[in-house]
Design a protein around this motif. Structure first.
Motif, PDB file in Angstrom:
ATOM      1  N   GLY A  75       0.885  -1.076  -0.105  1.00 47.11           N
ATOM      2  CA  GLY A  75       0.096   0.091  -0.080  1.00 47.11           C
ATOM      3  C   GLY A  75       0.994   1.264   0.130  1.00 47.11           C
ATOM      4  O   GLY A  75       1.724   1.527  -1.036  1.00 47.11           O
ATOM      5  N   ALA A  77       3.334   1.642   2.269  1.00 48.04           N
ATOM      6  CA  ALA A  77       4.486   1.290   2.916  1.00 48.04           C
ATOM      7  C   ALA A  77       4.468   2.297   4.336  1.00 48.04           C
ATOM      8  O   ALA A  77       5.900   2.544   4.516  1.00 48.04           O
ATOM      9  CB  ALA A  77       5.820   1.421   2.124  1.00 48.04           C
ATOM     10  N   ALA A  84       5.948  -4.549   3.783  1.00 45.99           N
ATOM     11  CA  ALA A  84       5.662  -4.074   2.557  1.00 45.99           C
ATOM     12  C   ALA A  84       7.059  -4.202   1.693  1.00 45.99           C
ATOM     13  O   ALA A  84       7.236  -3.754   0.602  1.00 45.99           O
ATOM     14  CB  ALA A  84       5.258  -3.079   2.328  1.00 45.99           C
ATOM     15  N   THR A 138      -3.725   6.741  12.955  1.00 42.02           N
ATOM     16  CA  THR A 138      -3.377   7.917  12.873  1.00 42.02           C
ATOM     17  C   THR A 138      -2.342   8.101  11.675  1.00 42.02           C
ATOM     18  O   THR A 138      -2.050   9.461  11.501  1.00 42.02           O
ATOM     19  CB  THR A 138      -2.501   8.107  14.380  1.00 42.02           C
ATOM     20  N   SER A 143      -1.838   6.387   4.662  1.00 39.98           N
ATOM     21  CA  SER A 143      -2.185   5.027   4.404  1.00 39.98           C
ATOM     22  C   SER A 143      -3.725   4.335   4.120  1.00 39.98           C
ATOM     23  O   SER A 143      -4.378   5.102   3.932  1.00 39.98           O
ATOM     24  CB  SER A 143      -1.858   4.479   5.923  1.00 39.98           C
ATOM     25  N   GLY A 146      -6.534  -1.200   2.537  1.00 36.28           N
ATOM     26  CA  GLY A 146      -5.994  -2.576   2.413  1.00 36.28           C
ATOM     27  C   GLY A 146      -4.758  -3.111   3.191  1.00 36.28           C
ATOM     28  O   GLY A 146      -4.623  -4.139   3.760  1.00 36.28           O
ATOM     29  N   GLY A 153      -4.842  -3.851  13.117  1.00 37.15           N
ATOM     30  CA  GLY A 153      -4.163  -2.819  14.150  1.00 37.15           C
ATOM     31  C   GLY A 153      -5.549  -2.133  14.489  1.00 37.15           C
ATOM     32  O   GLY A 153      -6.631  -2.359  14.281  1.00 37.15           O
ATOM     33  N   VAL A 200      -3.695 -11.334  -2.416  1.00 31.94           N
ATOM     34  CA  VAL A 200      -3.820  -9.927  -2.377  1.00 31.94           C
ATOM     35  C   VAL A 200      -5.222  -9.473  -2.295  1.00 31.94           C
ATOM     36  O   VAL A 200      -6.071  -9.935  -3.190  1.00 31.94           O
ATOM     37  CB  VAL A 200      -3.230  -9.493  -3.774  1.00 31.94           C
ATOM     38  N   VAL A 201      -5.512  -8.611  -1.284  1.00 36.08           N
ATOM     39  CA  VAL A 201      -6.849  -8.282  -1.297  1.00 36.08           C
ATOM     40  C   VAL A 201      -7.289  -7.037  -2.331  1.00 36.08           C
ATOM     41  O   VAL A 201      -6.431  -6.053  -2.601  1.00 36.08           O
ATOM     42  CB  VAL A 201      -7.060  -7.355   0.076  1.00 36.08           C
ATOM     43  N   ASN A 437       4.384 -12.977  -0.220  1.00 39.66           N
ATOM     44  CA  ASN A 437       5.261 -12.076   0.743  1.00 39.66           C
ATOM     45  C   ASN A 437       6.053 -12.828   1.645  1.00 39.66           C
ATOM     46  O   ASN A 437       5.846 -12.981   2.881  1.00 39.66           O
ATOM     47  CB  ASN A 437       4.137 -11.352   1.496  1.00 39.66           C
TER      48      ASN A 437
HETATM   49  C1  LIG Z   1       2.600   8.403  11.552  1.00 43.63           C
HETATM   50  C2  LIG Z   1       2.092   7.094  11.535  1.00 43.63           C
HETATM   51  C3  LIG Z   1       0.863   6.574  12.468  1.00 43.63           C
HETATM   52  C4  LIG Z   1       0.578   5.290  12.547  1.00 43.63           C
HETATM   53  N1  LIG Z   1      -0.673   4.855  13.253  1.00 43.63           N
HETATM   54  C5  LIG Z   1      -0.991   3.673  13.379  1.00 43.63           C
HETATM   55  C6  LIG Z   1      -2.112   3.475  14.093  1.00 43.63           C
HETATM   56  O1  LIG Z   1      -2.913   4.166  14.651  1.00 43.63           O
HETATM   57  N2  LIG Z   1      -2.675   2.190  14.103  1.00 43.63           N
HETATM   58  C7  LIG Z   1      -1.847   1.011  13.514  1.00 43.63           C
HETATM   59  O2  LIG Z   1      -2.357   0.056  13.583  1.00 43.63           O
HETATM   60  N3  LIG Z   1      -0.800   1.356  12.527  1.00 43.63           N
HETATM   61  C8  LIG Z   1      -0.448   2.751  12.628  1.00 43.63           C
HETATM   62  N4  LIG Z   1       0.741   3.122  11.771  1.00 43.63           N
HETATM   63  C9  LIG Z   1       1.135   1.805  10.968  1.00 43.63           C
HETATM   64  C10 LIG Z   1       0.651   1.836   9.556  1.00 43.63           C
HETATM   65  O3  LIG Z   1       0.528   3.265   8.954  1.00 43.63           O
HETATM   66  C11 LIG Z   1      -0.569   1.115   9.246  1.00 43.63           C
HETATM   67  O4  LIG Z   1      -0.146  -0.327   9.476  1.00 43.63           O
HETATM   68  C12 LIG Z   1      -1.158   1.358   7.890  1.00 43.63           C
HETATM   69  O5  LIG Z   1      -2.348   1.217   7.923  1.00 43.63           O
HETATM   70  C13 LIG Z   1      -0.410   0.492   6.990  1.00 43.63           C
HETATM   71  O6  LIG Z   1      -1.224   1.038   5.657  1.00 43.63           O
HETATM   72  P1  LIG Z   1      -0.122   1.027   4.333  1.00 43.63           P
HETATM   73  O7  LIG Z   1      -1.150   1.422   3.231  1.00 43.63           O
HETATM   74  O8  LIG Z   1       0.838   2.071   4.631  1.00 43.63           O
HETATM   75  O9  LIG Z   1       0.149  -0.441   3.918  1.00 43.63           O
HETATM   76  P2  LIG Z   1       1.800  -1.120   3.657  1.00 43.63           P
HETATM   77  O10 LIG Z   1       2.626  -0.466   4.845  1.00 43.63           O
HETATM   78  O11 LIG Z   1       2.138  -0.886   2.285  1.00 43.63           O
HETATM   79  O12 LIG Z   1       1.404  -2.598   4.029  1.00 43.63           O
HETATM   80  C14 LIG Z   1       1.380  -3.201   5.132  1.00 43.63           C
HETATM   81  C15 LIG Z   1       1.295  -4.678   5.239  1.00 43.63           C
HETATM   82  O13 LIG Z   1       0.022  -5.232   4.200  1.00 43.63           O
HETATM   83  C16 LIG Z   1       0.478  -5.695   3.132  1.00 43.63           C
HETATM   84  N5  LIG Z   1      -0.395  -5.141   1.904  1.00 43.63           N
HETATM   85  C17 LIG Z   1      -0.584  -3.949   1.788  1.00 43.63           C
HETATM   86  N6  LIG Z   1      -1.631  -3.922   0.874  1.00 43.63           N
HETATM   87  C18 LIG Z   1      -2.275  -5.240   0.562  1.00 43.63           C
HETATM   88  C19 LIG Z   1      -3.567  -5.737  -0.104  1.00 43.63           C
HETATM   89  N7  LIG Z   1      -4.389  -4.961  -0.957  1.00 43.63           N
HETATM   90  N8  LIG Z   1      -3.607  -7.082   0.156  1.00 43.63           N
HETATM   91  C20 LIG Z   1      -2.668  -7.782   1.074  1.00 43.63           C
HETATM   92  N9  LIG Z   1      -1.676  -7.430   1.487  1.00 43.63           N
HETATM   93  C21 LIG Z   1      -1.417  -6.026   1.568  1.00 43.63           C
HETATM   94  C22 LIG Z   1       1.740  -5.266   2.862  1.00 43.63           C
HETATM   95  O14 LIG Z   1       2.479  -6.242   2.196  1.00 43.63           O
HETATM   96  C23 LIG Z   1       2.385  -5.393   4.196  1.00 43.63           C
HETATM   97  O15 LIG Z   1       2.745  -6.411   4.902  1.00 43.63           O
HETATM   98  C24 LIG Z   1       1.374   4.422  11.555  1.00 43.63           C
HETATM   99  C25 LIG Z   1       2.323   4.561  10.956  1.00 43.63           C
HETATM  100  C26 LIG Z   1       2.860   5.716  10.851  1.00 43.63           C
HETATM  101  C27 LIG Z   1       4.000   6.284  10.260  1.00 43.63           C
END
Ligand SMILES: Cc1cc2nc3c(=O)[nH]c(=O)nc-3n(C[C@H](O)[C@H](O)[C@H](O)COP(=O)(O)OP(=O)(O)OC[C@H]3O[C@@H](n4cnc5c(N)ncnc54)[C@H](O)[C@@H]3O)c2cc1C
Length: 484
Positions: A75, A77, A84, A138, A143, A146, A153, A200-201, A437
């Motif tokens: 997504g 990352a 990811a 947050t 983010s 998916g 979380g 993959v979702v 993955n």
């Molecule tokens: C400032 C900040 C605040 C945050 N706050 C929170 C919070 O409040 N709560 C929390 O839980 N986390 C939090 N996080 C962590 C992170 O943001 C979350 O886990 C976020 O939702 C991940 O989304 P992403 O799109 O970045 O996914 P990615 O980091 O790109 O992917 C996460 C995982 O999902 C997999 N993936 C991605 N898309 C798919 C798909 N379509 N199908 C199957 N697998 C997939 C990837 O391979 C990877 O393993 C935070 C991070 C930051 C930097």
């Protein structure tokens, strides 16, 4: 790889690139890892698919499976757990172009989305239909839906609505056989929190809440011992939507980063957010009663407003760094105070701030932040300190927050034994070659180092964390700067 490339390009055309200049951009996420550990994997993908439709994802998976090529979904990352990041090159599926809202059903209170939709953009769309998100991370400004479902979380709203897994009702998943299936219930649960290692979702259906206005109140507590009582009172008297906690040390770090005065100078700040039915007046009496019941003080409205407005920017303290080490874990609410005491004592030589989110079912999701110089020979050892809070939480009935590259060895503890057993059975059935993955969830004990599990090595590092933590400080509190 040549045959794989020919077939992929023939089927997906310009949606796919093998250009090393472009694929290099996908070799990291927002987390920090010393280069000595990154050197153990192949984080640069051979090819990147900028996916625009479920059919493209399904075709790419089918072709990858035929050629034995590993696949990493991605997504934005933002996860920082390394989920990811490719470990064996291969094909990276970038889902951010699949960011459409497919349909809103106001009567059922649900929304269908593609996986790459960003939380805050979805919230804005929902409000047109008088609906809003039940919960969001947050990281919501950046983010994807998916990505959060696949990581698992909790976040804003989880006090009332629970985790993302409890809000998603069904998902479409593309598998290595090139088929897309809709799953829900226990079958869907196997895709939640498992980093796309079963498929993959490609679409999700989420429950929504009515778009009632939110209002926050800030309560200062003398310490974390009052937290279980506060959660009980806030649930019973206010039916609170969200409750977040910040330690005075964390707020001091934030104030130092922003060069301003901290909101509190001791204890813990609880930000209690409630929904207000239209036309009703804020339940100030209820808030005062909650504060009185736990010996807390209600802080000026301005403090609450500021904390709520800042909810999407927890990482600003990184400015104090340059590096920020983050230990993240779940712990029962009843053990939260003891966890804080033990962490602060174990890392007493360091700049440690604690933030926590209260979760339905009397759990706390906790973040312990350590500001670090981020370089030098001892950096890998200092990084192990970020694992110390999780080890402390484990002894108090808690667990790691999420699996992923760095914490793959925690998979069974994260998922729980029953779900882990079901997941393993499904993995053997759906992905016997371990192409989806790889390296993110540990299914068996590693047999060789390092390819089997980087996280195994990190696990060893974490056992050293206790003894080293006092001897190798990250960064102590500098003398406070004058407040603005
Ligand atoms: C400032 C900040 C605040 C945050 N706050 C929170 C919070 O409040 N709560 C929390 O839980 N986390 C939090 N996080 C962590 C992170 O943001 C979350 O886990 C976020 O939702 C991940 O989304 P992403 O799109 O970045 O996914 P990615 O980091 O790109 O992917 C996460 C995982 O999902 C997999 N993936 C991605 N898309 C798919 C798909 N379509 N199908 C199957 N697998 C997939 C990837 O391979 C990877 O393993 C935070 C991070 C930051 C930097």
């Amino acid at each position: 790889m040549n045959e794989f490339r020919r077939e992929l390009e023939a089927e997906l055309g310009s949606a796919v690139t093998f250009d090393p200049q472009q694929t290099k951009a996908y070799d990291h996420d927002l987390g920090e890892m010393p280069s000595v550990l990154m050197a153990q994997i192949r984080p640069v993908p051979d090819a990147v698919l900028a996916a625009r439709s479920p059919e493209q994802v399904a075709s790419a998976l089918r072709i990858a499976a035929r050629h034995g090529v590993p696949v990493t979904p991605r997504g934005q990352a933002s996860s920082g757990f390394g989920g990811a990041i490719p470990t064996r090159g291969g094909l990276l599926v970038d889902l951010t172009p699949m960011n459409a809202v497919l349909g809103i059903d106001p009567d059922a209170g649900t929304v269908d989305v593609q996986p790459g939709v960003v939380w805050n953009a979805l919230s804005a769309r929902l409000r047109h239909a008088q609906l809003d998100l039940c919960t969001c991370p947050t990281s919501a400004p950046a983010s994807t839906v998916g990505g959060w479902f696949a990581t698992g979380g909790v976040g804003i709203g989880s006090f009332r609505y629970g985790s993302i897994g409890e809000v998603v009702q069904e998902v479409d998943v593309a598998g290595l056989d090139g088929r897309i299936v809709t799953v829900r219930g226990p079958e869907m649960e196997l895709h939640h929190q498992t980093c796309g290692t079963l498929g993959v979702v490609t679409a999700l259906r989420l429950a929504c809440r009515p778009a009632l206005p939110l209002r926050s109140f800030a309560i200062q507590l003398e310490g974390a011992d009052g937290v279980p009582a506060l959660l009980r009172e806030a649930r019973e008297r206010l039916d609170a939507y969200s409750i977040a906690f910040s330690s005075a040390a964390y707020l001091r770090m934030r104030a130092m980063a922003e060069e301003e005065k901290p909101a509190i100078d001791r204890g813990l700040l609880a930000l209690v957010t409630v929904t207000e039915p239209p036309g009703s007046i804020p339940d100030l009496a209820g808030v005062l009663a909650v504060a009185a019941a736990v010996g807390g003080t209600v802080l000026p409205e301005e403090v609450a407003r500021r904390e709520w407005e800042d909810r999407f920017y927890p990482m600003r303290i990184k400015k104090l760094g340059p590096a920020l080490l983050v230990g993240e874990f779940y712990v029962p609410a009843a053990a939260f105070a003891e966890a804080c005491r033990r962490i602060e004592s174990a890392l007493s030589g360091d700049l440690v701030g604690i933030e926590a989110t209260a979760v339905r079912g009397d759990r706390m999701a906790v973040l312990a932040y350590l500001v670090d110089p981020g370089a030098g020979l001892l950096f890998p050892l200092r990084m192990a300190k970020a694992l110390l809070p999780m080890r402390i939480a484990r002894r108090l009935g808690g667990s790691a927050y999420a699996p992923g590259l760095w914490l793959a060895s925690e998979t069974e503890r994260c998922l729980g034994s029953e779900k882990f057993a079901a997941y393993r059975r499904k993995k053997v059935q759906m992905d016997p070659g371990g192409l989806l993955n790889p390296g993110k969830l540990q299914v068996t004990r590693p047999r060789w180092f390092p390819a089997a599990s980087l996280s195994w090595a990190i696990g060893i590092g974490s056992t050293l964390a206790g003894p080293i933590s006092r001897r190798i400080p990250s960064r102590r509190f500098p003398a406070p700067r004058p407040a603005r």
